[in-house]
Design an enzyme around this catalytic site. Sequence first.
Site, short mmCIF file in Angstrom:
data_model
loop_
_atom_site.label_atom_id
_atom_site.label_comp_id
_atom_site.label_asym_id
_atom_site.label_seq_id
_atom_site.Cartn_x
_atom_site.Cartn_y
_atom_site.Cartn_z
N SER A 1 0.83 -1.21 0.00
CA SER A 1 0.00 0.00 0.00
C SER A 1 0.86 1.25 0.00
CB SER A 1 -0.90 0.01 1.23
OG SER A 1 -0.13 0.26 2.39
N LYS A 2 0.27 2.31 -0.48
CA LYS A 2 0.96 3.58 -0.54
C LYS A 2 1.25 4.07 0.88
CE LYS A 2 -0.61 8.17 -1.40
NZ LYS A 2 0.45 8.85 -0.68
#
Length: 508
Positions: free
Chosen positions: A265-266
Site C-alpha cells: 500500500s501507498k
Amino acid sequence: MNKEVRVRFAPSPTGALHIGGVRTALYNYLFAKKNKGTFVLRIEDTDQTRYVEGAEEYIQNALDWLGIAPDEGIVQGGNFGPYKQSERKELYLKEAQRLIDEDKAYYAFDTPEELDAMRERLKAAKVANPVYDSITRSSMKNSLTLSLDEVQSRINAGGPYVIRLKVPRAEEVRLNDMVRGWVKVHSSNIDDKILVKSDGMPTYHLANVVDDHMMEISHVIRGEEWLPSAPLHVLLYQFLGWEDTMPQFAHLPLLLKPDGNGKLSKRDADKKGYPVFPMDWADPVSGEISIGFKEQGYFKESVINFLALLGWNPGTEQEIFDTEELIQAFSIDRINKAGAKFDIDKAKWFNQQYMKAKPLSELAEYLLKDLKEAGIECTPGKAETICALLQERVTFPSEFMTKGMYFFAKPVEYDEKVIRKKWNDEAKSVLQAFANAVKNVDILTPEEALNTLNKVLEEQGVKMGKILQALRVSVTGTGAGPDLMGILSVLGRDEVVDRIETALEKLE
Ligand code: GLU
C-alpha cells in the site's frame, strides 16, 4: 497463436500510476513484443467523479521513461480510437440498448431509499449477501415489473434510471484463466450489475468489455483484483454475442508488502520511506508529494528488471535481464500464482548491478549535473575518474557527490576513531616525508603516488598497512573509501601536499 496478438493496458486516471500498474503495463508490453503484437494504451475514465487532473499525463510519462511506450493510444494514434472511454460513450450506449432490446438487460428506477429498504428486508430475512439479482429484481421497480406505459413515461421524463444486466438465475459461468486455470462461478452469485449509470455514463464493466471487443484485444493481462469481475465479463461477451472472439484472460498475482503481510500500500510505503510510484507525484488536491523510483535514483533498467521478476520467473537462475532479453524469455505460463513480495532491498541490488555496468560517461553526467547545481566546477574527465573510483561503492547516482565530496572540498573534520588509532609519531613522520617527496613529482598518477609512497616507507622502514589509514584521513577526513592512490591522483600534487601539511598542523 492464430489470432494477431493485441493487448492493452487500461488504467483509470484516478491518481499516480501505482507500481503494480506499471508491472501490468510491463507484462502487456513484453507479451506484445514477444508475439510481434500490438500494445494499446486505453484510458478508462468513465467514472468522472474519480478523475484526477494530471494523472493521464503522468501515466504516459511514466511509460515513456521506462521505455515501454504503447504502440497505439491517445498520443500514438491508431485505427481503433478514440482511446479514451469518455469519448466513446455512444458506442457503449448502443450496446446497452441492444441488450435491452434482446431482453438481456433492463431499466431499473429504484431510488436509493428503495434499494436500502430492499437490503434491510433481505438482511432481516438472514440472506447472507443482499443484492439486486435474479430473485430480488422481481420485487423492485424496473422494466421487468412495471407496465410498458409506466416504463415509457418514466424514460420520457428523463429518469432517473440505470440499466442493469439480466443475469440468468442458474447457469455456470466458466473461464480458463491463463494463470489461474479454470474459474467457475454459479450465476446466482453474480448480481444484476449496473451497465449504465443514472448520469448516462457506462460502468467499467460494460465499457471495458465493449472496448476490448472493438479494439480486437486478444489477451487481457491485468491484476488479480479484477479476477472476481471476470465471470461477469464472460457473461457480457456471451450476451453481446461476442463469445467466439472473447479475449483470453491472465490475472497477475498481487503485490504484497515486504513482509508478505497483506497488499502493498501507498500508506505503508510512505511510512517506511520506499517508493511505490515510478516517478514523483504531487497530489493535485492535498499537494502531498509521493516519492518515485526515478527521483530516488533508480535506473529505468533496474526498475524494469525488478518488476519483471515480481510475479514472473524465467525458470533459470538468471536474474539480470535487459528489456530485449525479457522479451525473448517472457511467457504467461511462467507467471506465478502466489502473491509477490515487494522487496525494496532487491530493487537496490538491481540498481547496484546496473550501476556497475554503466559506462563512465553516463555516470559522469549525473555527477556533473549535481555539481553544477551545487556551484562546483569539474571537468568531464575528472568526473569520470571519480565515478570509476566510486562505481562499486554506490547504489544511486546522487551518492557520487555525497560520498565523493572530499574530491572537491578539503576536510573540515577528521574521523576521530581513525585518529585515535592510527595518528601516531610514526605515521606523522611518514606523512611529512611523503608530502616532501610528492612536491618533486611532476604529475601524480596513481602509479607515481604508489612508487613515491613505497620509497618513503622503505627509507623509514615502515609497513604500508600501518600508515595507510592515517594518510587517507589526512586527505579525505574519512577512514574508508575507494583506492587511495586513485584519490591522490585526482586531487593532484599541490592539493595532496597542502592537505597533508594542514592535517599535520591541525592534528598536532
Ligand atoms: N480500468 C481498470 C483499472 O484501472 C482496468 C482493469 C482491466 O484491465 O480490465 O485497473
